[in-house]
Design an enzyme around this catalytic site. Structure first.
Site, PDB file in Angstrom:
ATOM      1  N   LYS A  70      57.760  29.182  44.720  1.00 15.22           N
ATOM      2  CA  LYS A  70      58.416  28.668  45.672  1.00 15.22           C
ATOM      3  C   LYS A  70      58.749  27.252  45.146  1.00 15.22           C
ATOM      4  CE  LYS A  70      56.106  31.014  49.700  1.00 15.22           C
ATOM      5  NZ  LYS A  70      55.444  30.995  50.851  1.00 15.22           N
ATOM      6  N   LYS A  74      57.810  40.735  44.981  1.00 10.93           N
ATOM      7  CA  LYS A  74      57.588  40.768  46.139  1.00 10.93           C
ATOM      8  C   LYS A  74      58.041  40.384  46.803  1.00 10.93           C
ATOM      9  CE  LYS A  74      55.192  36.837  48.452  1.00 10.93           C
ATOM     10  NZ  LYS A  74      53.959  37.059  49.389  1.00 10.93           N
ATOM     11  N   LYS A 102      58.626  37.797  53.533  1.00  6.67           N
ATOM     12  CA  LYS A 102      59.808  37.652  54.719  1.00  6.67           C
ATOM     13  C   LYS A 102      60.198  36.650  54.240  1.00  6.67           C
ATOM     14  CE  LYS A 102      55.208  36.395  57.258  1.00  6.67           C
ATOM     15  NZ  LYS A 102      54.673  35.296  56.089  1.00  6.67           N
TER      16      LYS A 102
HETATM   17  N1  AQP Z   1      54.334  42.088  49.493  1.00  7.59           N
HETATM   18  C1  AQP Z   1      52.960  42.293  49.566  1.00  7.59           C
HETATM   19  N2  AQP Z   1      52.629  43.253  49.790  1.00  7.59           N
HETATM   20  C2  AQP Z   1      51.296  43.160  49.726  1.00  7.59           C
HETATM   21  N3  AQP Z   1      50.557  42.409  51.032  1.00  7.59           N
HETATM   22  C3  AQP Z   1      51.543  40.786  50.889  1.00  7.59           C
HETATM   23  N4  AQP Z   1      51.389  39.748  51.651  1.00  7.59           N
HETATM   24  C4  AQP Z   1      52.914  38.932  51.366  1.00  7.59           C
HETATM   25  N5  AQP Z   1      53.061  39.676  50.812  1.00  7.59           N
HETATM   26  C5  AQP Z   1      52.178  40.782  50.783  1.00  7.59           C
HETATM   27  C6  AQP Z   1      49.954  39.269  52.585  1.00  7.59           C
HETATM   28  O1  AQP Z   1      49.813  39.774  53.579  1.00  7.59           O
HETATM   29  C7  AQP Z   1      49.658  38.197  54.490  1.00  7.59           C
HETATM   30  C8  AQP Z   1      50.734  37.350  54.478  1.00  7.59           C
HETATM   31  O2  AQP Z   1      50.861  36.693  54.121  1.00  7.59           O
HETATM   32  P1  AQP Z   1      51.925  35.325  54.412  1.00  7.59           P
HETATM   33  O3  AQP Z   1      52.978  35.394  55.246  1.00  7.59           O
HETATM   34  O4  AQP Z   1      50.508  34.463  54.835  1.00  7.59           O
HETATM   35  O5  AQP Z   1      52.261  35.309  53.082  1.00  7.59           O
HETATM   36  P2  AQP Z   1      52.609  35.192  51.459  1.00  7.59           P
HETATM   37  O6  AQP Z   1      51.869  36.095  51.438  1.00  7.59           O
HETATM   38  O7  AQP Z   1      53.813  33.568  51.533  1.00  7.59           O
HETATM   39  O8  AQP Z   1      53.815  36.067  52.822  1.00  7.59           O
HETATM   40  P3  AQP Z   1      55.598  36.426  52.387  1.00  7.59           P
HETATM   41  O9  AQP Z   1      55.770  37.546  53.534  1.00  7.59           O
HETATM   42  O10 AQP Z   1      55.673  36.371  51.379  1.00  7.59           O
HETATM   43  O11 AQP Z   1      55.869  34.986  53.399  1.00  7.59           O
HETATM   44  P4  AQP Z   1      56.730  33.815  53.443  1.00  7.59           P
HETATM   45  O12 AQP Z   1      58.306  34.614  52.515  1.00  7.59           O
HETATM   46  O13 AQP Z   1      56.969  33.213  54.217  1.00  7.59           O
HETATM   47  O14 AQP Z   1      56.614  33.056  52.138  1.00  7.59           O
HETATM   48  C9  AQP Z   1      48.458  37.753  52.814  1.00  7.59           C
HETATM   49  O15 AQP Z   1      47.200  38.184  53.378  1.00  7.59           O
HETATM   50  C10 AQP Z   1      49.288  37.970  52.013  1.00  7.59           C
HETATM   51  O16 AQP Z   1      48.524  38.424  50.831  1.00  7.59           O
END
Ligand code: AQP
Length: 330
Positions: free
Chosen positions: A112, A194, A197
């Protein structure tokens, strides 16, 4: 020791099928086995810049999504992290015993920070200490997460042990719970990163609120691998492997069964069938999210009850933590 499950999602946008497969789908099953606390981690969300109005919308959308996928508020507590102030307080305390070198090793921070090289706040760096607080505040035993969060849960265990050694036995050491397949769903536009969001392109993810046409368009345009075979092979066929994994989770069909069905067929056939499967699974979730958002009374009731339940545990735990650390007056 009593089992308790806690997990959360950042309200940074609409949730996507990666969040669903990696985390939420497990939550729905787990709530039948353990008492569960599912939070919407808005304090984590602000570790990268958020529009304040949009953040509050995202918080409610995330709560609606929890209920729409099948979190049962009669069994599980759904609450907003910032409404239980003890998260921030414990996050600060745990930050004082977390080593800079440990935080520097966190791959999520490195990823990030790289994307926002000119605007990295201290909160993004200390994110894992706050996540440790979320987990340890409730004597959590089980933390269902996607693979990307494993490193943070490992650090939580280290921090908990360090606190217990320094101040006396206070925290339960939690375990991460992770899927065998689908712990990391990759971006449709780039299977080397991955699904996320906050990806710059909306073609990266399928949001749980996408309409049918959008879902179909995103899947039909998904990147594929060279060659023709439709086989599960993460090294040689990362894009097809990702599509098969999503297919498996949307239908419950085994990967072997899917490989057999698509033997001798083309990527277009796989994508068409996958789009149908995703639309059939995500469509009802999307409709329920819209229903909860149209009539927010139920959502507010669930969030109030969840906050009160979480507050009760958090108050008790923090009283002990303050005493052990020597904060305030006796
Ligand atoms: N691509 C993924 N595959 C499987 N699991 C995923 N998680 C996130 N992306 C994937 C799981 O979803 C939960 C919530 O994630 P988060 O919102 O707390 O943060 P993150 O892991 O950083 O997810 P994002 O979607 O990538 O969000 P942003 O873009 O805002 O940083 C967690 O259990 C995560 O493991």
């Amino acid at each position: 020791m009593k089992s308790l499950c806690l997990s959360g999602v950042q309200p940074t946008n609409f949730l996507h099928v990666g969040n669903y497969i990696g985390a939420l789908k497990q939550w729905v099953e787990i709530q039948h086995r353990f008492p569960c606390y599912f939070c919407i981690v808005d304090l984590h969300a602000i570790t990268v810049a958020q529009d304040p109005k949009q953040l509050r919308e995202n918080v409610l959308n995330t709560a609606a999504t929890y209920l729409a996928v099948g979190i049962d508020p009669k069994r599980s507590h759904v609450f907003i992290q910032s409404e239980v102030h003890e998260h921030a307080e414990l996050g600060w305390i745990l930050g004082t015993i977390t080593r800079i070198a440990e935080l520097e090793r966190m791959t999520q921070f490195k990823d990030k920070a790289k994307r926002r090289a000119d605007n990295v706040g201290v909160g993004l760096f200390t994110y894992p200490a706050l996540m440790a607080a979320d987990i340890l505040l409730y004597d959590t035993t089980v933390v269902p997460v996607g693979e990307d969060q494993m490193q943070h849960v490992e650090l939580t265990r280290t921090i908990a042990r360090r606190f217990n050694t320094t101040f006396g036995d206070t925290f339960v050491i939690p375990q991460a719970l992770i899927q065998k397949q689908g712990a990391r769903i990759m971006g449709l536009d780039d299977p080397s990163v991955k699904m996320s969001k906050s990806a710059t392109s909306t073609m990266n993810y399928i949001a749980l609120t996408d309409d049918d046409d959008t879902i179909r368009k995103k899947i039909m345009r998904a990147v594929t691998d060279s060659g023709k075979d439709i086989v599960y092979d993460p090294d040689k066929k990362p894009a097809v492997t990702n599509l098969l994994t999503i297919f498996h989770h949307m239908t419950g069909r085994t990967i072997k069964d899917l490989e057999n069905e698509f033997e001798g067929k083309g990527y277009g056939d796989l994508k068409k069938a996958l789009a149908d499967a995703v639309i059939a699974h995500v469509g009802p979730i999307r409709d329920k999210i819209a229903e909860y958002r149209k009539d927010p009374k139920e959502l507010m009731r669930v969030l109030d009850a969840g906050r009160d339940a979480a507050q009760e545990l958090a108050t008790t735990k923090m009283k002990i933590v303050r005493e052990r650390v020597g904060l305030g007056r006796a």
